[in-house]
Write a protein that holds these residues in place. Structure first.
Motif, PDB file in Angstrom:
ATOM      1  N   LYS A   1     -33.428  28.574 -39.612  1.00  0.00           N
ATOM      2  CA  LYS A   1     -33.148  27.514 -40.575  1.00  0.00           C
ATOM      3  C   LYS A   1     -34.332  26.567 -40.646  1.00  0.00           C
ATOM      4  CE  LYS A   1     -30.768  24.034 -37.743  1.00  0.00           C
ATOM      5  NZ  LYS A   1     -29.594  23.138 -37.701  1.00  0.00           N
ATOM      6  N   LYS A   2     -34.564  26.086 -41.828  1.00  0.00           N
ATOM      7  CA  LYS A   2     -35.699  25.196 -42.063  1.00  0.00           C
ATOM      8  C   LYS A   2     -35.334  23.790 -41.619  1.00  0.00           C
ATOM      9  CE  LYS A   2     -39.733  24.284 -44.206  1.00  0.00           C
ATOM     10  NZ  LYS A   2     -39.882  22.885 -43.778  1.00  0.00           N
ATOM     11  N   SER A   3     -36.171  23.203 -40.803  1.00  0.00           N
ATOM     12  CA  SER A   3     -36.008  21.817 -40.409  1.00  0.00           C
ATOM     13  C   SER A   3     -37.005  20.963 -41.184  1.00  0.00           C
ATOM     14  CB  SER A   3     -36.233  21.669 -38.901  1.00  0.00           C
ATOM     15  OG  SER A   3     -35.877  20.379 -38.459  1.00  0.00           O
ATOM     16  N   LYS A   4     -36.970  19.675 -40.970  1.00  0.00           N
ATOM     17  CA  LYS A   4     -37.869  18.786 -41.698  1.00  0.00           C
ATOM     18  C   LYS A   4     -39.322  19.047 -41.317  1.00  0.00           C
ATOM     19  CE  LYS A   4     -34.564  14.962 -42.119  1.00  0.00           C
ATOM     20  NZ  LYS A   4     -34.297  13.535 -41.763  1.00  0.00           N
ATOM     21  N   ASP A   5     -40.230  18.898 -42.281  1.00  0.00           N
ATOM     22  CA  ASP A   5     -41.658  19.015 -41.995  1.00  0.00           C
ATOM     23  C   ASP A   5     -42.087  17.926 -41.014  1.00  0.00           C
ATOM     24  OD1 ASP A   5     -41.629  21.055 -43.764  1.00  0.00           O
ATOM     25  OD2 ASP A   5     -43.063  20.192 -45.177  1.00  0.00           O
ATOM     26  N   ILE A   6     -43.100  18.254 -40.248  1.00  0.00           N
ATOM     27  CA  ILE A   6     -43.633  17.323 -39.258  1.00  0.00           C
ATOM     28  C   ILE A   6     -45.013  16.865 -39.714  1.00  0.00           C
ATOM     29  CG2 ILE A   6     -44.429  17.078 -36.873  1.00  0.00           C
ATOM     30  CD1 ILE A   6     -42.296  19.254 -36.182  1.00  0.00           C
ATOM     31  N   LYS A   7     -45.183  15.575 -39.857  1.00  0.00           N
ATOM     32  CA  LYS A   7     -46.458  15.025 -40.309  1.00  0.00           C
ATOM     33  C   LYS A   7     -47.044  14.151 -39.205  1.00  0.00           C
ATOM     34  CE  LYS A   7     -45.205  15.178 -45.209  1.00  0.00           C
ATOM     35  NZ  LYS A   7     -45.033  14.410 -46.464  1.00  0.00           N
ATOM     36  N   LEU A   8     -47.981  14.745 -38.458  1.00  0.00           N
ATOM     37  CA  LEU A   8     -48.662  14.018 -37.396  1.00  0.00           C
ATOM     38  C   LEU A   8     -49.766  13.148 -37.998  1.00  0.00           C
ATOM     39  CD1 LEU A   8     -49.067  17.005 -34.882  1.00  0.00           C
ATOM     40  CD2 LEU A   8     -47.372  15.172 -34.779  1.00  0.00           C
ATOM     41  N   PRO A   9     -50.315  12.206 -37.232  1.00  0.00           N
ATOM     42  CA  PRO A   9     -51.496  11.487 -37.717  1.00  0.00           C
ATOM     43  C   PRO A   9     -52.581  12.471 -38.145  1.00  0.00           C
ATOM     44  CG  PRO A   9     -50.640  10.439 -35.744  1.00  0.00           C
ATOM     45  CD  PRO A   9     -49.835  11.695 -35.938  1.00  0.00           C
ATOM     46  N   SER A  10     -53.357  12.111 -39.137  1.00  0.00           N
ATOM     47  CA  SER A  10     -54.254  13.053 -39.821  1.00  0.00           C
ATOM     48  C   SER A  10     -55.258  13.753 -38.911  1.00  0.00           C
ATOM     49  CB  SER A  10     -55.002  12.327 -40.943  1.00  0.00           C
ATOM     50  OG  SER A  10     -55.764  11.247 -40.418  1.00  0.00           O
ATOM     51  N   THR A  11     -55.660  13.106 -37.819  1.00  0.00           N
ATOM     52  CA  THR A  11     -56.656  13.714 -36.929  1.00  0.00           C
ATOM     53  C   THR A  11     -56.030  14.436 -35.739  1.00  0.00           C
ATOM     54  OG1 THR A  11     -56.880  11.621 -35.721  1.00  0.00           O
ATOM     55  CG2 THR A  11     -58.416  12.017 -37.544  1.00  0.00           C
ATOM     56  N   MET A  12     -54.710  14.495 -35.680  1.00  0.00           N
ATOM     57  CA  MET A  12     -54.020  15.058 -34.523  1.00  0.00           C
ATOM     58  C   MET A  12     -53.558  16.483 -34.801  1.00  0.00           C
ATOM     59  SD  MET A  12     -50.704  13.499 -32.495  1.00  0.00           S
ATOM     60  CE  MET A  12     -51.596  11.979 -32.125  1.00  0.00           C
ATOM     61  N   TYR A  13     -53.650  17.341 -33.777  1.00  0.00           N
ATOM     62  CA  TYR A  13     -53.122  18.699 -33.877  1.00  0.00           C
ATOM     63  C   TYR A  13     -52.681  19.173 -32.494  1.00  0.00           C
ATOM     64  CZ  TYR A  13     -57.786  20.103 -32.204  1.00  0.00           C
ATOM     65  OH  TYR A  13     -58.938  20.248 -31.473  1.00  0.00           O
ATOM     66  N   LEU A  14     -52.018  20.319 -32.463  1.00  0.00           N
ATOM     67  CA  LEU A  14     -51.532  20.886 -31.206  1.00  0.00           C
ATOM     68  C   LEU A  14     -52.467  21.995 -30.766  1.00  0.00           C
ATOM     69  CD1 LEU A  14     -47.695  21.207 -31.966  1.00  0.00           C
ATOM     70  CD2 LEU A  14     -48.966  19.221 -31.123  1.00  0.00           C
ATOM     71  N   PRO A  15     -53.202  21.819 -29.680  1.00  0.00           N
ATOM     72  CA  PRO A  15     -54.065  22.888 -29.174  1.00  0.00           C
ATOM     73  C   PRO A  15     -53.229  24.073 -28.707  1.00  0.00           C
ATOM     74  CG  PRO A  15     -54.654  20.763 -28.207  1.00  0.00           C
ATOM     75  CD  PRO A  15     -53.332  20.600 -28.889  1.00  0.00           C
ATOM     76  N   GLN A  16     -53.891  25.202 -28.509  1.00  0.00           N
ATOM     77  CA  GLN A  16     -53.205  26.397 -28.042  1.00  0.00           C
ATOM     78  C   GLN A  16     -52.614  26.162 -26.656  1.00  0.00           C
ATOM     79  OE1 GLN A  16     -55.698  29.775 -26.963  1.00  0.00           O
ATOM     80  NE2 GLN A  16     -54.262  31.182 -27.955  1.00  0.00           N
ATOM     81  N   GLY A  17     -51.401  26.636 -26.441  1.00  0.00           N
ATOM     82  CA  GLY A  17     -50.776  26.486 -25.139  1.00  0.00           C
ATOM     83  C   GLY A  17     -49.269  26.497 -25.241  1.00  0.00           C
ATOM     84  N   SER A  18     -48.605  26.803 -24.132  1.00  0.00           N
ATOM     85  CA  SER A  18     -47.150  26.875 -24.108  1.00  0.00           C
ATOM     86  C   SER A  18     -46.551  25.476 -24.047  1.00  0.00           C
ATOM     87  CB  SER A  18     -46.678  27.685 -22.897  1.00  0.00           C
ATOM     88  OG  SER A  18     -47.186  28.997 -22.938  1.00  0.00           O
TER      89      SER A  18
END
Length: 373
Positions: A196-213
């Motif tokens: 099921k589709k949940s709400k989109d996630i909008k992080l601060p523009s310069t932020m991202y999730l690096p690879q990892g568990s």
């Protein structure tokens, strides 16, 4: 005489305490993994006892191979192909490959998420990918519905609940790349075999999730972002927040940081060239961190990279062609040669499992037996 009597009483008390602790050891190491987690909630002593390396080693040795504990190392090969290898301190359990999954000869299998109960979520690298949930120790597998595969997968995480068995899979994806701050969120519920589709996630523009568990704790999944804060997604309420790291841990920008679990709590490893700090979120509701310890690393660690806490006193590290279990309390270590190079781009998935059949249900098969339930 009174002094002598007092010493005798103290000695007797210590002996009695040691005897009780030993009895608890013998009992707890024989309970099933499903029963062990509720036992950990009985008292702080049992929680601490069952997370120490001494207990983990005894539990594995006394299970006659029915309980395994180690890591899957996933390496990227040429032409975007992945290989998965299981490594363990116990050489008799180092053959838990994924060949039992119903894949074609040319379709490699990639692990996308793991759980603390011995289940993996995998996907085939084919033109039309197929998603599976499996338990390698029993070679059980179940095909699940596909998410929106036209999106680029940024990260996935899985939470398994028992009695009755059901699982939740969270997939974060992007239309652009893995370094996107705008993420699509999908949640899979095994009860309905649907995403099921949940709400989109909008992080601060310069932020991202690096690879990892992700690290699961307190009803949320946690990822360390590129900006020294924690992205926490509550999979029950389907909302998210950003958690701050302890201020002291962020002061040294050269330290490498890794999210881990410590005695069921969210924790942070902060590592320099010679020192390692362990921070534990002691109170999740109030976001209170506690520096649990600061230890000087033994030179044997060298260039090996600490990537996880195997137990409360042992860290897991990867080298170039080897992995290491390093006890940072007594400076002992165990090394295992992998016979293949490991890089910082390769993924590490913790694996802790029993060998009891779980009866995943639905489209369930047993790898080599040909039986379908």
């Amino acid at each position: 005489m009174e002094e002598s009597k007092e010493i005798t009483t103290t000695t007797s008390s210590c002996a009695s305490t040691d005897l009780v602790t030993d009895v608890f050891h013998q009992i707890l190491m024989r309970v099933s993994l499903n029963t062990l987690n509720p036992c950990r909630e009985v008292c702080k002593d049992w929680l601490k006892l069952t997370h120490e390396s001494y207990f983990a080693n005894l539990q594995t040795q006394n299970s006659n191979g029915k309980i395994v504990s180690g890591y899957y190392i996933q390496c990227l090969k040429p032409v975007n192909r992945y290989t998965c290898t299981y490594v363990s301190k116990n050489p008799t359990t180092s053959s838990l490959d994924l060949k039992f999954l119903p894949t074609n000869y040319y379709d490699a299998t990639k692990i996308v998420a793991s759980s603390s109960q011995g289940f993996l979520c995998c996907v085939t690298q084919s033109r039309i990918p197929r998603y599976y949930v499996c338990k390698p120790t029993t070679k059980e597998w179940r095909k699940i519905a596909n998410p929106k595969t036209r999106y680029f997968t940024v990260s996935m995480a899985m939470v398994v609940r028992t009695n009755p068995l059901n699982f939740i899979i969270v997939r974060l994806s992007s239309l652009l790349s893995c370094f996107s701050s705008h993420l699509q969120c999908e949640i899979y519920l095994s009860k309905y075999n649907k995403w099921k589709k949940s709400k989109d996630i909008k992080l601060p523009s310069t932020m991202y999730l690096p690879q990892g568990s992700a690290v699961s704790s307190n009803g949320a999944l946690h990822w360390l972002t590129n900006e020294d804060c924690i992205f926490a997604f509550n999979y029950n309420q389907e909302n998210w927040t950003l958690l701050s790291l302890p201020e002291e841990a962020t002061m040294n920008t050269n330290n490498r940081k890794q999210l881990v679990k410590y005695e069921h709590k969210l924790a942070l490893l902060s590592m320099g060239e010679e020192w390692m700090e362990l921070w534990v979120m002691q109170n999740y509701a109030k976001r209170l961190w506690n520096k649990r310890l600061c230890v000087k690393l033994n030179p044997i660690v060298g260039n090996n990279e600490l990537v996880d806490l195997y137990t409360s006193d042992v860290a897991f590290a990867r080298g170039f062609c080897k992995v290491m279990w390093y006890n940072y309390i007594n400076n002992s270590h165990t090394e295992v040669d992998t016979k293949f190079p490991i890089t910082h781009l390769d993924e590490i998935f913790p694996f802790y499992s029993d060998s009891e059949y779980s009866f995943l249900g639905g489209d369930l098969s047993f790898g080599n037996s040909g039986r379908v339930l």
